[in-house]
Design an enzyme around this catalytic site. Structure first.
Site, PDB file in Angstrom:
ATOM      1  N   TYR A  53       0.753  -1.346  -0.022  1.00 45.79           N
ATOM      2  CA  TYR A  53      -0.005   0.118   0.000  1.00 45.79           C
ATOM      3  C   TYR A  53       0.761   1.268   0.050  1.00 45.79           C
ATOM      4  O   TYR A  53       1.757   1.426   0.799  1.00 45.79           O
ATOM      5  CB  TYR A  53      -1.036   0.163   1.235  1.00 45.79           C
ATOM      6  N   GLU A  55      -0.684   4.761  -0.346  1.00 46.44           N
ATOM      7  CA  GLU A  55      -1.560   5.813  -0.406  1.00 46.44           C
ATOM      8  C   GLU A  55      -0.829   6.981  -0.422  1.00 46.44           C
ATOM      9  O   GLU A  55      -0.023   7.058   0.683  1.00 46.44           O
ATOM     10  CB  GLU A  55      -2.728   6.017   0.552  1.00 46.44           C
ATOM     11  N   ASP A 198      -7.681  13.444 -24.553  1.00 46.41           N
ATOM     12  CA  ASP A 198      -7.569  11.947 -24.181  1.00 46.41           C
ATOM     13  C   ASP A 198      -7.176  11.239 -25.315  1.00 46.41           C
ATOM     14  O   ASP A 198      -7.598  10.846 -26.423  1.00 46.41           O
ATOM     15  CB  ASP A 198      -9.351  11.586 -24.038  1.00 46.41           C
ATOM     16  N   THR A 224      -4.437   6.203 -21.560  1.00 48.88           N
ATOM     17  CA  THR A 224      -4.360   4.777 -21.011  1.00 48.88           C
ATOM     18  C   THR A 224      -2.850   4.585 -21.333  1.00 48.88           C
ATOM     19  O   THR A 224      -2.455   4.891 -22.268  1.00 48.88           O
ATOM     20  CB  THR A 224      -5.388   3.833 -21.560  1.00 48.88           C
ATOM     21  N   LYS A 227      -2.405   0.779 -24.992  1.00 46.30           N
ATOM     22  CA  LYS A 227      -2.960   0.891 -26.359  1.00 46.30           C
ATOM     23  C   LYS A 227      -1.495   0.926 -27.096  1.00 46.30           C
ATOM     24  O   LYS A 227      -0.690   0.053 -27.124  1.00 46.30           O
ATOM     25  CB  LYS A 227      -4.105   2.058 -26.494  1.00 46.30           C
ATOM     26  N   ARG A 233      -1.945  -2.250 -18.687  1.00 50.23           N
ATOM     27  CA  ARG A 233      -3.508  -1.772 -18.398  1.00 50.23           C
ATOM     28  C   ARG A 233      -3.380  -0.675 -17.132  1.00 50.23           C
ATOM     29  O   ARG A 233      -2.768  -0.879 -16.348  1.00 50.23           O
ATOM     30  CB  ARG A 233      -4.435  -2.766 -18.161  1.00 50.23           C
TER      31      ARG A 233
END
Ligand code: DSN
Length: 416
Positions: A53, A55, A198, A224, A227, A233
């Site tokens: 973790y 954060e 985008d 993203t 691609k 991903r």
């Protein structure tokens, strides 16, 4: 802790992974948003970073033990800045939709107006389609391409003057043409709107110097990473320094909790790959391969939406030209070992589940090493499969040729 191998512990999942590997090895992957990552990227995704973790952000975490995580995340940020010339980068968005949503929450108040491209004209669901929650919160007005398949900038300017948007949104999922970012920025400046691009589909082409880069021009750019950029991903947001704090706060704690650091490490590796000289050649070849398909499908008499392609994808109206629906074409091509997706064409009279078009692209085949000669052959097979969509023998015959071709371009020989 379970210390048994995947094969022995969970043969159901192990077999499904193996089958998917074989499907990828033996098929022609032509969904334009898909690609194949390197072994180094796969290794990072399966690393112990998934246990941690973290954060917060680099140097300001809510958890102890983040000293190595900080190295990973800062490296990803530095490399992304270098590729795109970004002032500020947030590499934590889990994928494209959360990245876009975070930007909306950073820049807008409920009820604010956004100009975004209509889905059937190549926009994306998260750009304001009525089925999304974002469309309930913000007032999305959708612009369209014109009869020539171009973004009509005069019309966009008129819409901006009329609706006074707080944000003008460009960047598309099925649009195949170059984007004039400077002119759109000028329209936004005239009405005092933020600009957001985008670039999910074309980030790799921009990184490889093959398409215009909006990052120095626009306020915010999302993408993203899986691609054309050929990473894991996930997603990232690039923005001007003046927006860094509100963007970061919108991602965490506004929208997300702990970032997926195994994924961020994989992004960093993909960015290193994108900075290598051969990435430019890969990006050039993606476009060259798409141009071969454009010529072939024109010669076969198909209607190409937007008049053709400047990037990695083609949106083809199979229904009006060959009397085959997008769904029928997709199923036939699946049987022939060629994966594409059915897709709406602009103002499609048919339904989204059985539209008029198919969308296909060249990034994954280019990653395998396929060039112009293979594109000629693949285009022939696609045409044969579409016009013979009911002929099971013909589709099986094409599939066996597909398998022979893929053997010359092995994908993950180390994993088979
Ligand atoms: N689903 C992606 C695509 O296929 O284009 C966009 O998010």
């Amino acid at each position: 802790m379970n210390k048994i191998s995947l094969k022995d512990y969970d043969p159901t999942i192990q077999q499904a992974i193996k089958n998917e590997l074989n499907r990828q090895e033996q098929g022609l992957e032509m969904i334009p948003s898909e690609n194949f990552v390197s072994l180094a990227v796969l290794e990072a995704l399966g690393s112990v970073l998934t246990n941690k973790y973290s954060e917060g952000y680099v140097g300001k975490r809510y958890y102890g033990g983040c000293e190595f995580i900080d190295v990973v995340e800062q490296t990803a940020i530095d490399r992304a800045k270098q590729i795109f010339g970004a002032e500020h980068v947030n590499v934590q968005p889990l994928s494209g939709a959360p990245a876009n949503i975070a930007v909306y929450f950073a820049l807008l108040n409920p009820g604010d107006t956004v100009l975004g491209m209509d889905l059937s004209h190549g926009g994306h669901l998260t750009h304001g389609h009525p089925v999304t929650y974002m469309a309930k919160i913000f007032n999305f007005i959708r612009y369209k391409t014109n009869a020539e398949g171009k973004i009509d900038l005069d019309n966009l300017r008129q819409m901006a003057l009329e609706h006074k948007p707080k944000l003008i949104l460009v960047g598309y999922s099925a649009y195949s043409r170059e984007i004039e970012y400077e002119k759109i920025k000028a329209i936004a400046d005239e009405v005092g709107a933020y600009t957001m691009a985008d670039i999910a589909h074309i980030a790799g082409l921009i990184a490889g110097g093959q398409m215009n880069n909006p990052v120095p021009i626009f306020d915010v750019v999302t993408t993203t990473t899986h691609k054309t950029l050929r990473g894991p991903r996930g997603a990232m947001i690039m923005c001007k320094e003046k927006l860094a704090t509100i963007i970061d706060k919108a991602v965490f704690p506004g929208l997300q909790g702990g970032p997926h650091e195994n994924n961020i490490a994989a992004k960093a590796i993909a960015f290193k790959e994108a900075l290598e000289p051969d990435f430019k050649e890969y990006a050039r070849q993606i476009k060259a391969n798409a141009k071969v398909l454009e010529k072939k499908f024109n010669d076969f008499g198909y209607k190409l939406m937007f008049g053709g392609t400047d990037n990695h994808l083609l949106l083809i109206d199979v229904f009006s030209t060959k009397g085959v629906t997008g769904k029928q074409a997709q199923i036939a091509l699946d049987k022939a070992g060629i994966t594409v997706n059915k897709n709406m064409i602009p103002d499609d009279p048919r339904s989204p589940m059985d539209p008029s078009g198919i969308r296909l692209g060249t990034p994954a085949l280019t990653t395998r090493g396929m060039k112009e000669a293979e594109m000629e052959t693949v285009a022939d097979w696609i045409n044969e499969a579409v016009i013979n969509w009911e002929d099971e023998n013909k589709l099986a015959e094409i599939k066996s040729k597909v398998i022979e071709l893929t053997k010359k371009f092995p994908l993950y020989p180390e994993l088979v």
